[in-house]
Design a protein around this motif. Structure first.
Motif, PDB file in Angstrom:
ATOM      1  N   ILE A 136       0.838  -1.208   0.000  1.00  0.00           N
ATOM      2  CA  ILE A 136       0.000   0.000   0.000  1.00  0.00           C
ATOM      3  C   ILE A 136       0.870   1.254   0.000  1.00  0.00           C
ATOM      4  O   ILE A 136       0.617   2.209  -0.749  1.00  0.00           O
ATOM      5  CB  ILE A 136      -0.937  -0.002   1.219  1.00  0.00           C
ATOM      6  N   ALA A 137       1.920   1.255   0.816  1.00  0.00           N
ATOM      7  CA  ALA A 137       2.802   2.421   0.885  1.00  0.00           C
ATOM      8  C   ALA A 137       3.522   2.653  -0.435  1.00  0.00           C
ATOM      9  O   ALA A 137       3.628   3.790  -0.917  1.00  0.00           O
ATOM     10  CB  ALA A 137       3.824   2.229   2.012  1.00  0.00           C
ATOM     11  N   GLY A 138       4.018   1.572  -1.044  1.00  0.00           N
ATOM     12  CA  GLY A 138       4.730   1.715  -2.305  1.00  0.00           C
ATOM     13  C   GLY A 138       3.833   2.154  -3.432  1.00  0.00           C
ATOM     14  O   GLY A 138       4.230   2.958  -4.284  1.00  0.00           O
ATOM     15  N   PHE A 139       2.601   1.656  -3.437  1.00  0.00           N
ATOM     16  CA  PHE A 139       1.660   2.034  -4.496  1.00  0.00           C
ATOM     17  C   PHE A 139       1.253   3.494  -4.371  1.00  0.00           C
ATOM     18  O   PHE A 139       1.019   4.170  -5.372  1.00  0.00           O
ATOM     19  CB  PHE A 139       0.425   1.139  -4.428  1.00  0.00           C
ATOM     20  N   ALA A 140       1.164   3.992  -3.130  1.00  0.00           N
ATOM     21  CA  ALA A 140       0.724   5.366  -2.905  1.00  0.00           C
ATOM     22  C   ALA A 140       1.846   6.380  -3.061  1.00  0.00           C
ATOM     23  O   ALA A 140       1.596   7.581  -3.146  1.00  0.00           O
ATOM     24  CB  ALA A 140       0.119   5.492  -1.506  1.00  0.00           C
ATOM     25  N   MET A 141       3.080   5.918  -3.098  1.00  0.00           N
ATOM     26  CA  MET A 141       4.221   6.823  -3.149  1.00  0.00           C
ATOM     27  C   MET A 141       4.424   7.361  -4.573  1.00  0.00           C
ATOM     28  O   MET A 141       4.639   6.591  -5.506  1.00  0.00           O
ATOM     29  CB  MET A 141       5.494   6.090  -2.693  1.00  0.00           C
ATOM     30  N   PRO A 142       4.368   8.667  -4.788  1.00  0.00           N
ATOM     31  CA  PRO A 142       4.580   9.235  -6.129  1.00  0.00           C
ATOM     32  C   PRO A 142       6.001   8.971  -6.621  1.00  0.00           C
ATOM     33  O   PRO A 142       6.975   9.143  -5.877  1.00  0.00           O
ATOM     34  CB  PRO A 142       4.343  10.742  -5.915  1.00  0.00           C
ATOM     35  N   GLY A 143       6.111   8.551  -7.883  1.00  0.00           N
ATOM     36  CA  GLY A 143       7.419   8.245  -8.442  1.00  0.00           C
ATOM     37  C   GLY A 143       8.337   9.448  -8.495  1.00  0.00           C
ATOM     38  O   GLY A 143       9.551   9.332  -8.281  1.00  0.00           O
ATOM     39  N   VAL A 144       7.774  10.630  -8.772  1.00  0.00           N
ATOM     40  CA  VAL A 144       8.588  11.846  -8.834  1.00  0.00           C
ATOM     41  C   VAL A 144       9.182  12.161  -7.475  1.00  0.00           C
ATOM     42  O   VAL A 144      10.378  12.477  -7.345  1.00  0.00           O
ATOM     43  CB  VAL A 144       7.735  13.031  -9.344  1.00  0.00           C
ATOM     44  N   TRP A 145       8.347  12.079  -6.439  1.00  0.00           N
ATOM     45  CA  TRP A 145       8.829  12.346  -5.085  1.00  0.00           C
ATOM     46  C   TRP A 145       9.906  11.349  -4.688  1.00  0.00           C
ATOM     47  O   TRP A 145      10.928  11.720  -4.115  1.00  0.00           O
ATOM     48  CB  TRP A 145       7.647  12.274  -4.123  1.00  0.00           C
ATOM     49  N   ALA A 188      10.161   1.524 -10.286  1.00  0.00           N
ATOM     50  CA  ALA A 188       9.802   0.128 -10.034  1.00  0.00           C
ATOM     51  C   ALA A 188       9.068  -0.075  -8.717  1.00  0.00           C
ATOM     52  O   ALA A 188       8.350  -1.070  -8.564  1.00  0.00           O
ATOM     53  CB  ALA A 188      11.054  -0.749 -10.049  1.00  0.00           C
ATOM     54  N   VAL A 189       9.210   0.838  -7.784  1.00  0.00           N
ATOM     55  CA  VAL A 189       8.644   0.632  -6.447  1.00  0.00           C
ATOM     56  C   VAL A 189       7.134   0.439  -6.493  1.00  0.00           C
ATOM     57  O   VAL A 189       6.586  -0.499  -5.895  1.00  0.00           O
ATOM     58  CB  VAL A 189       9.015   1.806  -5.519  1.00  0.00           C
ATOM     59  N   SER A 190       6.427   1.325  -7.196  1.00  0.00           N
ATOM     60  CA  SER A 190       4.966   1.190  -7.250  1.00  0.00           C
ATOM     61  C   SER A 190       4.555  -0.077  -7.995  1.00  0.00           C
ATOM     62  O   SER A 190       3.549  -0.717  -7.644  1.00  0.00           O
ATOM     63  CB  SER A 190       4.350   2.419  -7.916  1.00  0.00           C
TER      64      SER A 190
END
Length: 313
Positions: A136-145, A188-190
């Motif tokens: 959930i945390a990885g999916f919600a994390m913006p790639g740019v940030w 790749a994280v999300s």
């Protein structure tokens, strides 16, 4: 199997033609705006008319399409209106950069998500809860940030990786790999987060089947039951998700290439779109669709190999 491959190839070719055609006519719908974009707001009507004639945009749109298509099927996407460089040459120079990022992210996604998904489904307990929270945390994390955080932490503070730039693999294989680490991780994280959840769900479903209990009752080791039998049956779901993630990753490279100053397709298409460079936009669209079609074909072949029932569809 041959018929299965031919059907997939035919559908892929049809998809490329349809998307290329739609893109062509959408871009041609604003011919006057394109000329004004290239010449500037101060251009006169005579200058705009001369530019349209120079670019061939004053001809019938069907004639333009036929001319473009006859060259495109031979790999000639025309010349850039902004740089006067052949579009095919620019694509050949820049495509390896984008594919390096996207493929690296897909490989990282596949390895990490399968590991996490299998562990979560098999071990359950706290490992399962940790994987779900991280997902959930990885999916919600913006790639740019995340990209900016990675640059600050690992490029500026620790100086482990370069903050920007790209090294050709032919010049230095290690330099090429190091330059890709941060961009690949950033996008790749999300994908890992969403794919791990799908693998976990597929593995849970498979592990509850009767044949798994039968295999265990026959004395097969847990490693063989989980990795050889259960994972193979859950693999089609994971492969399908990964193929969809690859398309998403290609889109994510547009922003990531800007942040890390990478000379890939993403930065090229942004410049071409802003500058009204129709030949480059068309070339990039066609090339990206071809790449997606090829990736989906490989995924279909792997699914057909893992599950022969897929071949009859």
């Amino acid at each position: 199997m041959i018929g299965f491959v031919l059907r997939r190839v035919a559908s892929g070719i049809a998809l490329v033609v349809v998307i290329a055609t739609v893109t062509f006519f959408l871009l041609r719908a604003g011919g006057t705006n394109v000329a004004r974009t290239l010449l500037g707001e101060t251009a006169t009507q005579d200058q705009i008319a001369a530019k349209l004639h120079e670019l061939g945009l004053d001809r019938n749109v069907l004639v333009q399409y036929g001319d473009w298509l006859s060259h495109a099927v031979r790999g000639d996407f025309g010349t850039s209106w902004l740089t006067n460089q052949p579009v095919t040459t620019a694509l050949v120079d820049r495509l390896p950069v984008t594919l390096s990022i996207a493929i690296g992210a897909v490989v990282l996604t596949a390895v990490v998500s399968v590991l996490l998904g299998v562990l979560a489904a098999y071990r359950r307990g706290w490992i399962d809860r940790v994987v779900q929270v991280l997902g959930i945390a990885g999916f919600a994390m913006p790639g740019v940030w995340l990209a900016l955080i990675l640059i600050l932490a690992f490029a500026i503070k620790l100086a482990w990786f370069p903050a920007t730039g790209y090294v050709q693999a032919s010049q230095s294989l290690s330099g090429w790999a190091i330059a890709l680490v941060l961009p690949v991780v950033a996008i790749a994280v999300s994908s890992v987060a969403s794919t791990a959840q799908q693998v976990r769900s597929a593995m849970l479903e498979v592990l509850q089947n009767d044949y798994v209990r039968t295999l265990r009752s026959r004395g097969l080791s847990e490693r063989s039951v989980v990795l050889r039998h259960a994972l193979r049956n859950a693999a089609p779901t994971g492969l399908t998700v990964i193929s969809l993630e690859f398309i998403s990753l290609l889109g994510s490279t547009v922003v990531i290439e800007r942040i890390f100053a990478l000379p890939g397709i993403g930065s090229m298409v942004l410049d071409a779109t802003v500058g009204g460079d129709s030949p480059q936009v068309l070339g990039v669209v066609v090339m990206m669709v071809i790449v997606v079609v090829l990736v989906n074909l490989v995924i279909d072949l792997l699914n057909g190999w893992l599950n022969p029932k897929v071949r009859v569809r």
